[in-house]
Motif scaffolding. Sequence first.
Motif, PDB file in Angstrom:
ATOM      1  N   ARG A  41       0.835  -1.207   0.000  1.00 64.69           N
ATOM      2  CA  ARG A  41       0.000   0.000   0.000  1.00 64.69           C
ATOM      3  C   ARG A  41       0.871   1.259   0.000  1.00 64.69           C
ATOM      4  NH1 ARG A  41      -4.421   1.124  -2.038  1.00 64.69           N
ATOM      5  NH2 ARG A  41      -5.498  -0.649  -1.093  1.00 64.69           N
ATOM      6  N   ARG A  44       2.524   1.698  -3.442  1.00 68.51           N
ATOM      7  CA  ARG A  44       1.530   2.196  -4.417  1.00 68.51           C
ATOM      8  C   ARG A  44       1.229   3.677  -4.171  1.00 68.51           C
ATOM      9  NH1 ARG A  44      -3.010  -1.849  -6.624  1.00 68.51           N
ATOM     10  NH2 ARG A  44      -1.587  -3.391  -7.488  1.00 68.51           N
ATOM     11  N   ASN A  45       1.117   4.047  -2.888  1.00 67.25           N
ATOM     12  CA  ASN A  45       0.879   5.463  -2.570  1.00 67.25           C
ATOM     13  C   ASN A  45       2.007   6.343  -3.095  1.00 67.25           C
ATOM     14  OD1 ASN A  45      -1.478   4.803  -1.255  1.00 67.25           O
ATOM     15  ND2 ASN A  45      -0.642   4.976   0.818  1.00 67.25           N
ATOM     16  N   ASN A  46       3.172   5.733  -3.295  1.00 60.38           N
ATOM     17  CA  ASN A  46       4.318   6.471  -3.812  1.00 60.38           C
ATOM     18  C   ASN A  46       4.487   6.291  -5.325  1.00 60.38           C
ATOM     19  OD1 ASN A  46       6.187   7.784  -1.556  1.00 60.38           O
ATOM     20  ND2 ASN A  46       5.188   5.989  -0.678  1.00 60.38           N
ATOM     21  N   ASP A 148      -1.021   5.597   7.119  1.00 60.51           N
ATOM     22  CA  ASP A 148      -2.415   5.998   7.320  1.00 60.51           C
ATOM     23  C   ASP A 148      -3.174   4.859   8.005  1.00 60.51           C
ATOM     24  OD1 ASP A 148      -2.797   4.110   5.371  1.00 60.51           O
ATOM     25  OD2 ASP A 148      -3.211   5.550   3.778  1.00 60.51           O
TER      26      ASP A 148
END
Lengths: 322, 322
Positions: A41, A44-46, A148
């Motif tokens: 996660r 992917r956020n990066n 998060d």
Amino acid sequence: MINNVSLEKAGHLLQNAESVLIFPHINPDGDALGSSAALCRVLRNNGINAWVLLEEDVPEYLKFMDTEFCTQDQSCIDEPDICVCVDCSEEKRFPGRVDIFNSGRLKLCIDHHVTSGSFGDYYYIDGDEAATAQIIYKLLLAMGAEIDSCVGSSLYVGISTDTGNFQYSNTTSDTHIIAAELLKKGIDHMGIMVALYQNRSLARVRLESMIVDRMEIFSEGRAAVSYVDSAMLEKVGAMLEDAETAIDTLRDIEGIEIAAFIKEKDDAVKVSMRAKYWGRVDEIAVRFGGGGHAKAAGCTMHMAVDEAIALIKKEITNYLEK
Amino acid sequence: MINNVSLEKAGHLLQNAESVLIFPHINPDGDALGSSAALCRVLRNNGINAWVLLEEDVPEYLKFMDTEFCTQDQSCIDEPDICVCVDCSEEKRFPGRVDIFNSGRLKLCIDHHVTSGSFGDYYYIDGDEAATAQIIYKLLLAMGAEIDSCVGSSLYVGISTDTGNFQYSNTTSDTHIIAAELLKKGIDHMGIMVALYQNRSLARVRLESMIVDRMEIFSEGRAAVSYVDSAMLEKVGAMLEDAETAIDTLRDIEGIEIAAFIKEKDDAVKVSMRAKYWGRVDEIAVRFGGGGHAKAAGCTMHMAVDEAIALIKKEITNYLEK
């Protein structure tokens, strides 16, 4: 701790990759999947093309997790920049994915099982960590990544499941400090607890009750044996896997040093044994052609349930009285 | 939070007393006893004549704790300087000790149950704390007291038991931070875990199995009720306290939102209720003159077990269907 890379450097490598393929071990548990999911996660956020590669479906009891990037498609990434095995550090822990793992330009290993030691181009293996999720948490901090509620939840599942929700002896001060930090991220603590621990099927609860009803205590209260057969399963609509935790119930009885649990399966019986403090059930299992660890062992016997119970009781009694 | 005293001031009062009598609630649980024991041990370490006054024996499953200063002798202190009720804030929670409580020169109350509000000369009641042991921990910090492994163990028992070992929704970041600090004191974490969770008496295991056998599922699988009566206790040689965790077993069944458990006691029945996700069992308990928290509440009913079951089932069904 066995490592040839710092978490800072490992994080730097991951952040600068274009594609990362993540390998939890076979039959993934909460820690393997939670650690992999949290890392995936964040990558992917990066903006990194990241996937978690499995060789089976996500287990039913973990489907509540953040797992949309879990796949069994070995061609999901063409020539991955980095292949990272998580919560495992041996090829035999991901036997159906070895070739694709080795196709990675760089191989990285993050684990808390001290087994084979060094593995891959870079490895970070710390047996003092209660869960691989604790290492991933520290890796994400080292990367300066945002944790998060979604990422935090995956890590919390890993820590909770590998520590028996803070009950096992691997639980440390550090474990609680990380748990405290994750709770601050607004994770759905109650949702996770209910999903993991407060949702036993009615069939399982009824089956366990029947298993206790049929339990025999012997050798002056130091041993317990019970069983499950197809008639019992049918009566409460349960499956054999619903008897999975029954052996712990037997062992957790006051005064019990050795517990044995017998499962009728096809035309044989599978015997699981547990010791609490000082017993060595592997020594008993080996007499029936089985094996295992000192405190958890098993064997398979080709006979009827009642015959197996009689033999096991005799052997355990001999062992406890010697 | 309802308080008319700071923890600093409460600590100052306690430290300057010559004698302190501590009152956990009747049928003391791990939090009542752990909080009381930790406070008593620290006061004794400071040369104060301190006792924990009970109106029953220490429950069998908590006898591993530091409880040598627990007594039922109401004359153990002549005219105590301070009487402090811990984990309770109403006279009805220590009915057999009200006179001696009121004989204290100063009455202090430390609790995390928000029920009757103000109580005693000074009170500190914080419903946001998962356990009274958390408040006692902060009180001891405010006093500058040394928290050794003995005191730390008592507090850990309180926090662990009142949070279901960090599983209930009252578990906060703060809870984990305190747990982390207590582990650093060198407490016997594994000893506590085994004593609390891995040493259930045979009578308890057999009793719980009977309770499951008698369980009724209703309101379309969303509610469960069961009971224990004297005949059941006699059959397996159990005591009423052996039924303490049965309510959790009922609530933890998949699909169950509200669980109720009924204990026959003398000529009345005690009802415990639990909610899993959204239910508010305090709203149900209050209709029978009881109370508690949203997810854990109870009441006492003066009738036979079967009558109580019928009434409770009706009320829960109405609640779930509204």
